[in-house]
Design a protein around this motif. Structure first.
Motif, short mmCIF file in Angstrom:
data_model
loop_
_atom_site.label_atom_id
_atom_site.label_comp_id
_atom_site.label_asym_id
_atom_site.label_seq_id
_atom_site.Cartn_x
_atom_site.Cartn_y
_atom_site.Cartn_z
N THR A 1 0.83 -1.20 0.00
CA THR A 1 0.00 0.00 0.00
C THR A 1 0.87 1.26 0.00
O THR A 1 2.05 1.21 0.35
CB THR A 1 -0.93 0.03 1.24
N ARG A 2 0.26 2.35 -0.39
CA ARG A 2 0.85 3.69 -0.27
C ARG A 2 -0.11 4.56 0.52
O ARG A 2 -1.31 4.57 0.25
CB ARG A 2 1.08 4.32 -1.65
N PHE A 3 0.44 5.29 1.50
CA PHE A 3 -0.40 6.22 2.24
C PHE A 3 -0.84 7.36 1.34
O PHE A 3 -0.09 7.81 0.47
CB PHE A 3 0.36 6.80 3.44
N ASP B 1 -9.96 -4.15 7.34
CA ASP B 1 -10.15 -5.19 6.34
C ASP B 1 -9.02 -5.10 5.31
O ASP B 1 -8.43 -4.03 5.13
CB ASP B 1 -11.51 -5.07 5.65
N PRO B 2 -8.72 -6.19 4.60
CA PRO B 2 -7.58 -6.19 3.67
C PRO B 2 -7.66 -5.14 2.57
O PRO B 2 -6.63 -4.67 2.09
CB PRO B 2 -7.62 -7.61 3.08
N SER B 3 -8.85 -4.77 2.16
CA SER B 3 -9.00 -3.80 1.07
C SER B 3 -9.05 -2.36 1.57
O SER B 3 -9.19 -1.43 0.76
CB SER B 3 -10.25 -4.11 0.25
#
Length: 383
Positions: A44-46, A83-85
């Motif tokens: 992920t990217r913030f 959650d993963p998404s």
């Protein structure tokens, strides 16, 4: 996976993920499977909550929250998705800074954290449940920008260093964060009941900024890295009288100044800075002194740039000159020396962060990671 510059990095609690700041206002999190970068996956990217460059990042190992501070004078606490998404969600921190925030770190209990800035102040922050944000209480001892912060294992004592040639050991006791008012700081000569902001010890380094301070695991030793190519270690005595008088050791380095470091145990330090490789230093109990042991050898290069082709002619001469100025060794002399005695390969620019990358089940450190202005993130074997 490449970055032109890596400002900082940190690992999660079980070291299966790494957060990297690629010299921007963005944080990238990679899922790590071993030390081969081919097996790393960008998770992920913030989102760009910060308006300017992120200067420091720290990952709380228990609560799994990430702390960031930036040149935009702000700090955020990022909570992991449910959650993963989902996305990491930021929580606002009221720093009340008028200039850039330069460093930040969680305390071991993870109930509070500290942020230092170029405004000379340190903000010790805790969560206000009524208002649902993080509030701060200031420490105002430094007369210049704060460069480094380090929490004692007790979560009550905070060490800091700055551009005013000073290093301080403060009491950062906050009852609002769950600290006991009558806490006994037995590591510092039985100092009892220190209120927030009390200065327990002051150390002055003549004519040199102090880039870094960091504690040993037992909390009895404090290391300081000035810009004068020395490593200074204070030994505090738990059985000392009321007045705090630590024993000071000064190591004259054979390398360029250190900018980052970590205790791998109470008697060993790994530190890095403007040299190609980190240095391992150890405490010799027979001589009662700290001494340089060896340079570390890189095991894997994660996020590193591709190696350059061999140089010849004028380029080779320039490379030898750069090796001489950076490491004090010519290409020929370094190749004839053992790899454990002289730096051979590593960063080509200064190191920005040094973290513990791998430990054994019993807590023994086996690998450390370093990031640099050259865009490399390297893994170094300690043993």
């Amino acid at each position: 996976m490449q970055a032109k510059v890596i400002t900082s990095h940190c690992w999660n609690g079980d070291r299966t993920k790494i957060a990297i700041v690629p010299n921007s206002n963005i944080v990238e999190i990679y899922k790590v499977d071993g030390f081969d970068p081919k097996d790393w996956k960008l998770e992920t990217r913030f989102r760009p909550e910060h308006a300017q460059l992120i200067t420091c990042i720290d990952w709380a190992p228990k609560s799994n929250r990430i702390l960031t501070c930036s040149q935009d004078r702000n700090a955020y606490v990022w909570s992991p998705p449910t959650d993963p998404s989902g996305e990491w969600t930021p929580e606002i921190v009221l720093l009340r800074f008028e200039r850039a925030a330069t460093c930040c770190c969680w305390c071991p209990s993870e109930t509070k954290f500290a942020v230092g800035g170029s405004q000379k102040h340190i903000s010790c922050c805790f969560y206000d449940e009524k208002n649902d944000f993080w509030v701060s209480k200031r420490l105002t001892r430094h007369n210049s920008a704060v460069m480094s912060l380090a929490w004692h294992p007790s979560s009550i004592i905070l060490a800091s260093s700055g551009c005013d040639f000073k290093s301080y050991v403060h009491s950062a006791l906050l009852e609002s964060a769950g600290d006991k008012r009558k806490a006994t700081l037995d590591h510092f000569g039985l100092v009892k009941g220190c209120s927030h902001g009390t200065t327990i010890h002051t150390e002055t380094t003549t004519g040199s900024w102090v880039s870094l301070v960091f504690w040993s695991p037992d909390g009895l030793r404090l290391a300081m890295c000035p810009r004068n190519s020395t490593l200074q270690i204070l030994h505090f005595d738990a059985s000392a009288p009321e007045e705090v008088q630590p024993k000071k050791y000064v190591v004259l380095l054979r390398s360029l100044p250190f900018t980052c470091g970590v205790f791998i145990d109470n008697d060993h330090i790994v530190a890095a800075g403007y040299d190609a490789q980190p240095s391992l230093l150890s405490f010799n109990k027979e001589k009662d002194d700290w001494e340089f042991e060896r340079f570390l050898v890189a095991e894997e290069a994660s996020l590193g740039k591709a190696s350059e082709a061999p140089k010849s002619g004028a380029l080779a001469a320039m490379a030898r000159f750069q090796a001489k100025t950076m490491t004090g060794q010519t290409e020929a002399s370094s190749s004839s020396s053992s790899s454990s005695d002289k730096p051979v390969d590593g960063h080509t620019n200064s190191t920005t962060a040094l973290k513990i990358a791998k430990t054994t089940p019993d807590g023994r450190v086996t690998h450390v990671s370093s990031s640099g202005l050259d865009g490399k993130l390297l893994i170094w074997k300690v043993e």
